[in-house]
Design a protein around this motif. Structure first.
Motif, short mmCIF file in Angstrom:
data_model
loop_
_atom_site.label_atom_id
_atom_site.label_comp_id
_atom_site.label_asym_id
_atom_site.label_seq_id
_atom_site.Cartn_x
_atom_site.Cartn_y
_atom_site.Cartn_z
N TYR A 36 0.13 9.00 5.24
CA TYR A 36 -0.32 7.64 5.57
C TYR A 36 -1.44 7.69 6.61
N TYR A 37 -1.30 8.63 7.57
CA TYR A 37 -2.34 8.73 8.60
C TYR A 37 -3.63 9.30 8.00
N ASP A 92 0.82 -1.22 0.00
CA ASP A 92 0.00 0.00 0.00
C ASP A 92 0.85 1.26 0.00
N LYS A 93 2.00 1.21 -0.66
CA LYS A 93 2.91 2.36 -0.68
C LYS A 93 2.25 3.53 -1.42
N LEU A 94 2.29 4.67 -0.82
CA LEU A 94 1.69 5.85 -1.44
C LEU A 94 2.68 6.47 -2.43
N GLU A 95 2.16 7.25 -3.34
CA GLU A 95 3.01 7.96 -4.30
C GLU A 95 3.44 9.29 -3.67
N THR A 152 8.03 5.68 7.75
CA THR A 152 9.44 5.48 8.07
C THR A 152 10.07 4.47 7.10
N GLU A 153 9.35 3.36 6.87
CA GLU A 153 9.89 2.35 5.97
C GLU A 153 10.01 2.90 4.55
N HIS A 154 9.01 3.73 4.17
CA HIS A 154 9.04 4.34 2.85
C HIS A 154 10.30 5.21 2.68
#
Lengths: 480, 480
Positions: free
Chosen positions: A476-477, A3-6, A408-410
């Motif tokens: 993300y939030y 679900d990684k955002l752009e 953070t991971e992103h």
């Protein structure tokens, strides 16, 4: 991540604005807003004005500079005004979630003569290491300015912020956060009415290479034991051996509070500690830490535990008891043959779930009184609580932590460690209780930044990636 | 007494000269010769000059004002000169015995603001109580001037002194007797060559109504225990529970040195104490003292013994161990959550016959090291002696004590108590060892004179009868 955002445009814009972000931090560090130095109070106020100006430029609205009145004693100047708490909003869309961001704009004292390699109030960029040195760089001007940078990047991109943002910046954090708790209480249903979650960026990674999210803090109950004997200090030649000496009694009692391996000897305290579940136990294995890092931090090889997991558990999830000192006894260099008439032993217990603070007090009082009674001394003893502050533990799998972990991971391409801290940030619990929301501790700096020491620093990578993490967290939030 | 000497003319003359004697003491008290206050050093020197002038007027010869050079650090003024030691002789008859009289002309500090009822450096005669108030009245200007009064009385009577008198008056007694020990060593075979006995009038009756002669003093070995842990003070939130805390170890070790009943727990110490003989045991019964007097002195009801005999034995003939304090730990008011990195515990043992000082050190070192080893702490511990001073016990049945006892009974119509003291007067032992003579402690003042306190006083009866006792002692000793 599935679900990684752009977020590439945002992160690229943050990279592009790096010179401006460093310049903004430079301007902030240049203001010596030392809250504990009364003579520098105008600089603390100047720092609040700097923030108000920046908030206005960035498009914040409902900006308020809340005066808190005069500072209570002890102060040299009875009319000393507390620095204001700065409130502001960015966005007010009922369809969006609202994130309250807390930070502080005051700093610890710093003098070049203390041993700084560079002037503490000139942000100095060491280009070989890519590190920014300066008082407040990491604690807490870096993170505070970081939030402003995130807005600037959005403005430049003409991106809409995915949440409503509320800022709360105080100027007395390094001096007891005077006035903050009351303000939070007053504004819980007012200015902070629609807040969904609170994010505090005012702590640090555990180590130097792996980002962390912090979901727990220990509490602290501070006690004193007063033993009273003769009417005045006496000469040990004349009275030694014929009167009961308060120091003898106090040291006897204090020696039975904790053993040299760090075990608390007050019965019942450990019984209150929440059992270690398999799930929690498994968390410690992956955390990036080692006994060598502890030894480097303590400047000695005096660790009580050698295994990383044991160290972390004893720092975060078990209570500890420290003997701090004795008031009233001889404390100088050399030799003084005094029998002190009244001595006050100081100790504190760091508390953890599920220790009941009041039950702990009673266990301590009963035990100390019992141990003193066993001495059959004609002296008198009084044990009392000086202050307490409860522990705080959040759910690291809640919405805010999950969003922060994804961000953070992103940014860092590594899953963050979920950490707790051994010390206390009492305001965390105040926000949680007064606003009835979760609180997330999302650090920007590293464990070796030297927040209260000389040569305080913030790595540029932490500053810039930190801005991306704060911004990413909001996305993300907001979309979670 | 069968061998009572005819001293009525002397005693009558002393009574007659009372106004002059009070005037002489008034002049002495008026000079604020505080040796610990560098700014008052000229007054200490002025006091030495006053004594030289008086000695000359009275007919002393070979008067010397011995310069002692600059005072060693710590001092504010690196060129600060020590006050001189005044030497003088009265009589030089090879057929007579020679008595050396020691006293000191410096005093403790005193300010009206400390709580004095009268200006401390104005000798104030309370005529309802017949008491003289003033700093130095009893410690030690009263006794020093007392010796001069005895000579004046003899001069007025045109009586020959029954002994050769040598005086040795120092001006640094309240500040460590700097330079005195060396002077005694140098003069043992020179100025003090023919001395047969030494008399020191610089202590007090045990109580307030019965004269005493003092034949023993305890010694004092002062120790410190240093426990070293982390490289710097640490935050107990972050490090509590994961490093070995030096305070925990130190308090554990200190708690095992002495118990609340005053028993020394270091093995072997009590084994060195001289056994109590029936003869010595019998001495305590007649001594005028009570637990009520002890409680009044300590300002509390914290006596470890209720029987007079037990109190006296534990003050005089048994060792005691006192914990004085801890250097390096938190000692202020309030709460500080520090883990001190290095703490230094201070304690001392009052020594008595037949404790061997060096063997005691070894017993203490071995025990402390053993107790620390039992803790299995990664910290380090060092135990060391800071200073020692041996105990002193004389034979209360020797020639000097017998003479002093006769004189005392002659004046006061009561046999004196033979007492010891719990504290130390190191110079006593120096005189004894260097001059290879006996030393007699012949007090003038009472136990409640408040030597180092506010409202220091000397009862007129003690002053005048004290002069008679000093004079009588010279006669009984000279003709004995």
């Amino acid at each position: 991540m599935s679900d990684k955002l752009e977020l590439d445009p945002l992160f690229n814009k943050i990279d592009e604005l790096k010179p401006q972000f460093i310049e903004r931090l430079r301007q902030a560090v240049a203001i010596p807003s030392v809250s504990s130095d009364e003579s520098l109070r105008p600089k603390v106020v100047a720092m609040s004005e700097f923030l108000v100006k920046e908030l206005k430029k960035l498009g914040f609205h409902d900006i308020q500079s809340r005066e808190l009145g005069t500072q209570p004693p002890p102060v040299a100047d009875p009319n000393l005004q507390l620095p204001p708490i700065i409130l502001g909003r960015f966005g007010n869309d009922a369809k969006k979630k609202t994130v309250l961001v807390y930070g502080h704009y005051d700093v610890q004292p710093a003098l070049l003569e203390d041993g700084w390699n560079t002037p503490p109030f000139e942000l100095t960029h060491d280009k070989t290491k890519d590190i920014l040195y300066g008082r407040g760089s990491t604690d807490d001007k870096g993170p505070v300015i970081g939030w402003l940078n995130v807005i600037e990047a959005h403005n430049e991109l003409k991106w809409e912020l995915p949440v409503n943002l509320v800022v709360c910046f105080e100027g007395m954090e390094e001096s007891g956060s005077l006035g903050l708790e009351e303000l939070i209480g007053r504004e819980a249903k007012q200015y902070f009415n629609k807040v969904d979650t609170v994010c505090i960026s005012d702590n640090y990674w555990l180590g130097t290479s792996k980002p962390v999210l912090t979901y727990g803090l220990r509490g602290c109950n501070y006690y004193q034991i007063t033993v009273n004997g003769p009417g005045a200090d006496l000469h040990s030649g004349i009275f030694g051996g014929i009167i009961a000496e308060p120091m003898t009694d106090l040291v006897k009692v204090m020696s039975q509070l904790v053993d040299s391996a760090g075990n608390i000897l007050v019965p019942g305290v450990l019984d209150m500690v929440a059992p270690l579940t398999d799930k929690e136990n498994a968390l410690y294995t992956d955390i990036d830490f080692s006994v060598e890092e502890l030894n480097a931090a303590s400047g000695s090889n005096t660790a009580l535990h050698q295994k990383k997991e044991d160290i972390l558990k004893h720092r975060w999830r078990y209570p500890s008891l420290s003997l701090h000192g004795i008031e009233g006894a001889f404390y100088g260099a050399g030799a003084k043959t005094v029998i002190p008439a009244k001595v006050i032993g100081k100790f504190s217990i760091r508390t953890v779930p599920d220790i009941d603070s009041h039950k702990l007090d009673q266990l301590v009082f009963d035990y100390v009184n019992k141990k003193f009674a066993e001495l059959k001394s004609p002296n008198t003893l009084k044990v009392e609580l000086i202050h307490d502050g409860n522990y705080w533990v959040s759910n690291p799998f809640n919405e805010a932590f999950t969003a922060a972990a994804k961000a953070t991971e992103h940014v860092w391409n590594i899953k963050p460690d979920f950490t707790r801290e051994g010390g206390s940030i009492p305001i965390t619990l105040t926000f949680e209780q007064q606003l009835k929301t979760d609180v997330l501790l999302l650090p920007m700096g590293r464990g070796d930044d030297g927040a209260h020491s000389i040569n305080e620093k913030l790595d540029i990578s932490n500053y810039i990636n930190g801005c991306k993490t704060l911004g990413g967290y909001l996305h993300y939030y907001g979309r979670g």
